[in-house]
Scaffold this motif. Structure first.
Motif, PDB file in Angstrom:
ATOM      1  N   ALA A 246      -9.345  15.243  -7.722  1.00 54.82           N
ATOM      2  CA  ALA A 246      -9.970  14.371  -6.727  1.00 54.82           C
ATOM      3  C   ALA A 246     -10.520  15.180  -5.569  1.00 54.82           C
ATOM      4  CB  ALA A 246      -8.958  13.341  -6.234  1.00 54.82           C
TER       5      ALA A 246
ATOM      6  N   GLU B 296      -9.940   6.126  -6.082  1.00 50.88           N
ATOM      7  CA  GLU B 296     -11.091   7.019  -6.212  1.00 50.88           C
ATOM      8  C   GLU B 296     -11.504   7.178  -7.668  1.00 50.88           C
ATOM      9  OE1 GLU B 296      -8.253   7.793  -4.762  1.00 50.88           O
ATOM     10  OE2 GLU B 296      -8.685   8.034  -2.623  1.00 50.88           O
ATOM     11  N   GLY B 297     -10.495   7.271  -8.551  1.00 48.72           N
ATOM     12  CA  GLY B 297     -10.790   7.440  -9.966  1.00 48.72           C
ATOM     13  C   GLY B 297     -11.568   6.276 -10.547  1.00 48.72           C
TER      14      GLY B 297
ATOM     15  N   ASP C  80     -15.146   6.245  -9.258  1.00 50.03           N
ATOM     16  CA  ASP C  80     -15.975   7.296  -9.858  1.00 50.03           C
ATOM     17  C   ASP C  80     -16.122   7.152 -11.364  1.00 50.03           C
ATOM     18  OD1 ASP C  80     -16.117   8.312  -7.312  1.00 50.03           O
ATOM     19  OD2 ASP C  80     -14.722   9.968  -7.663  1.00 50.03           O
TER      20      ASP C  80
ATOM     21  N   VAL D 284      -8.575   7.612 -14.982  1.00 52.19           N
ATOM     22  CA  VAL D 284      -7.855   8.076 -13.798  1.00 52.19           C
ATOM     23  C   VAL D 284      -7.407   6.862 -12.993  1.00 52.19           C
ATOM     24  CG1 VAL D 284      -7.997   9.388 -11.653  1.00 52.19           C
ATOM     25  CG2 VAL D 284      -9.056  10.278 -13.737  1.00 52.19           C
TER      26      VAL D 284
ATOM     27  N   GLN E  90      -4.077  15.647 -10.694  1.00 48.10           N
ATOM     28  CA  GLN E  90      -5.067  14.636 -10.345  1.00 48.10           C
ATOM     29  C   GLN E  90      -5.467  14.733  -8.876  1.00 48.10           C
ATOM     30  OE1 GLN E  90      -6.672  12.853 -12.447  1.00 48.10           O
ATOM     31  NE2 GLN E  90      -5.417  13.008 -14.293  1.00 48.10           N
TER      32      GLN E  90
ATOM     33  N   SER F  89      -6.455   5.624 -10.100  1.00 55.49           N
ATOM     34  CA  SER F  89      -6.415   5.672  -8.643  1.00 55.49           C
ATOM     35  C   SER F  89      -7.654   4.974  -8.111  1.00 55.49           C
ATOM     36  CB  SER F  89      -6.397   7.125  -8.139  1.00 55.49           C
ATOM     37  OG  SER F  89      -7.636   7.761  -8.405  1.00 55.49           O
TER      38      SER F  89
ATOM     39  N   SER G  97     -13.713  17.016  -6.647  1.00 51.76           N
ATOM     40  CA  SER G  97     -14.833  16.093  -6.758  1.00 51.76           C
ATOM     41  C   SER G  97     -15.367  15.690  -5.390  1.00 51.76           C
ATOM     42  CB  SER G  97     -14.396  14.844  -7.535  1.00 51.76           C
ATOM     43  OG  SER G  97     -14.068  15.161  -8.871  1.00 51.76           O
ATOM     44  N   ALA G  98     -14.449  15.412  -4.454  1.00 54.18           N
ATOM     45  CA  ALA G  98     -14.873  15.025  -3.109  1.00 54.18           C
ATOM     46  C   ALA G  98     -15.588  16.188  -2.422  1.00 54.18           C
ATOM     47  CB  ALA G  98     -13.663  14.573  -2.293  1.00 54.18           C
TER      48      ALA G  98
ATOM     49  N   ASN H  42     -15.883  13.373 -14.265  1.00 53.82           N
ATOM     50  CA  ASN H  42     -16.196  12.434 -13.190  1.00 53.82           C
ATOM     51  C   ASN H  42     -17.685  12.090 -13.267  1.00 53.82           C
ATOM     52  OD1 ASN H  42     -16.970  11.349 -10.598  1.00 53.82           O
ATOM     53  ND2 ASN H  42     -15.029  12.110  -9.773  1.00 53.82           N
TER      54      ASN H  42
ATOM     55  N   TYR I 278     -11.103  17.020 -17.337  1.00 47.65           N
ATOM     56  CA  TYR I 278     -11.372  15.944 -16.376  1.00 47.65           C
ATOM     57  C   TYR I 278     -12.878  15.758 -16.279  1.00 47.65           C
ATOM     58  CZ  TYR I 278     -12.086  13.954 -11.653  1.00 47.65           C
ATOM     59  OH  TYR I 278     -12.495  13.198 -10.576  1.00 47.65           O
TER      60      TYR I 278
END
Length: 425
Positions: A412, A363-364, A367, A359, A408, A361, A415-416, A383, A381
């Motif tokens: 995200a 954040e990606g 993580d 991922v 995506q 990014s 996940s957050a 994480n 996906y």
């Protein structure tokens, strides 16, 4: 950026048997099913389109759904046998019921995401428990759905399993050690690792809609259903750069991966997947995998279909580092190595792992998140930091360009949300 790269590059594989149309083949296969077989699968008697219509993006939304959940009727396929002891997936104590997230300045709800991206199935797992499970368009927990290029990541994982067992000695082994038919080709100096990174150095045009492209040449080889025809196409490709020095998205490369894996393990990929992962980890249903010719080699880059929960279980297998029934199936740290950005031999960093997409990014990367992605809206996906797995079944009739929400951004946000929920408990 990653989504743009994916949508521009991802391709699929098509099939025709001789001069018989896909529709006729599918209808014949349905007629030849025994009544018990027809009743065992809830969608077995539905009318479906053909493979050319899938990739041309001309199916109606209703026919696309029917076809995507019946792709084993389009091709000769091998069965991936289920487990005798399915791994139970239980509901979380407080499941997710709603979500709002930002996508390029727009506030999007969960229902809007499902509707606008034509999501046919959604599974969200956190710490192995079901946070959300939705089936749309008449799908059920028994439905098998196509993976498209998610199959590439499955092929990569099986290569990891073969390395762990010593059936493939090293990622640095020459490709031609396993596929000698490529010994006089541009693959002469390519390694197994080069193929997994789509960096063999061969010249390739992935545009499957262009009748002059390499992608269409590979399609024609599959249409012929002649054993070895796909490798003949790959052997004919000219060299564009030195092996390991350039990344070019190349669906043909995944058929080379499947061919070398088949030679190394000495059995069908479907049987090996069942033996090492599917049955051992606890998948609850059989899966199917297309073949490149009758009794041939599985399609390394497409043609895999399974239930929503079993895709989720495969994500949990990866999340756990490749551990199944107390046995480490993959080499130590393989799940990290295969899913993080790789460096070419010249030092250039590419946004790709071993047939997995990291991922791309902030954040990606923090993580360690990664995805397996297929056209028409298919996603797996994973994480690792937050122990989240998300499976998305897309029912988008067009191969690319139909998604109206950034997937995506959704992943995200989920996940957050789950991370903050876990921290609050």
């Amino acid at each position: 950026m990653l989504n743009t790269i994916v949508n521009a590059l991802l391709g699929g594989l098509m099939f025709v048997t001789g001069c018989v149309s896909h529709t006729v083949w599918a209808e014949t296969a349905t007629r030849q099913m025994k009544p018990a077989q027809q009743s065992a699968y809830p969608h077995a008697m539905e009318p479906i389109g053909n493979v050319r219509e899938i990739y041309d993006g001309v199916l109606t939304p209703e026919m696309a759904v029917n076809t995507f959940r019946n792709i084993d009727r389009l091709f000769p396929s091998n069965r991936v046998a289920k487990s005798a002891k399915p791994l139970p997936l239980t509901m979380a104590a407080k499941p997710m019921t709603s979500l709002s997230f930002d996508d390029r300045g727009r506030q999007i709800s969960l229902d809007q995401y499902l509707e606008l991206n034509q999501v046919a199935g959604l599974l969200i797992l956190k710490d192995g428990k079901i946070q959300l499970e939705k089936y749309r368009y008449g799908n059920t927990p028994q439905t098998r759905w196509m993976s498209m290029s998610i199959a590439k990541s499955i092929t990569s994982t099986l290569i990891g399993a073969a390395i762990k067992q010593g059936k493939i000695r090293s990622l640095n082994d020459p490709v031609i050690q396993y596929v000698p038919s490529l010994k006089d080709s541009a693959y002469q100096k390519a390694t197994v690792k080069d193929v997994l990174m789509m960096a063999s150095g061969v010249r390739w045009n992935e545009a499957y809609s262009d009748p002059r492209s390499d992608r269409r040449r590979l399609l024609d080889a599959q249409i012929s259903q002649v054993p070895g025809a796909a490798m003949q196409v790959m052997a004919s490709l000219p060299q564009q750069s030195a092996a390991g020095t350039a990344f070019t998205y190349n669906t043909g490369e995944t058929q080379v991966a499947a061919q070398l894996l088949r030679k190394a393990i000495g059995m069908p990929l479907a049987s090996y997947l069942s033996e090492r992962i599917w049955a051992k980890f606890g998948m609850e249903a059989d899966a199917n995998w297309w073949l490149d010719s009758p009794n041939g080699v599985e399609i390394g880059g497409s043609g895999f279909s399974a239930t929503l929960r079993d895709y989720g279980r495969f994500g949990l297998f990866m999340l756990g580092g490749g551990l199944a029934n107390k046995e480490l199936i993959l080499p130590t740290a393989w799940t990290y190595e295969a899913t993080t950005p790789k460096s070419l031999r010249n030092g250039e960093l590419i946004p790709y792992g071993y047939l997995w997409w990291p991922v791309n990014s902030r954040e990606g990367f923090a993580d360690g998140a990664y995805t397996a992605i297929g056209i028409h809206g298919q996603f797996l996906y994973i994480n690792p930091r937050h122990s989240v797995v998300i499976v998305v079944w897309g029912a988008q009739p067009k191969p690319v360009g139909s998604a109206r929400i950034n997937d995506q951004a959704f992943f995200a946000a989920v996940s957050a949300r789950l991370a903050s929920k876990s921290a609050a408990q």
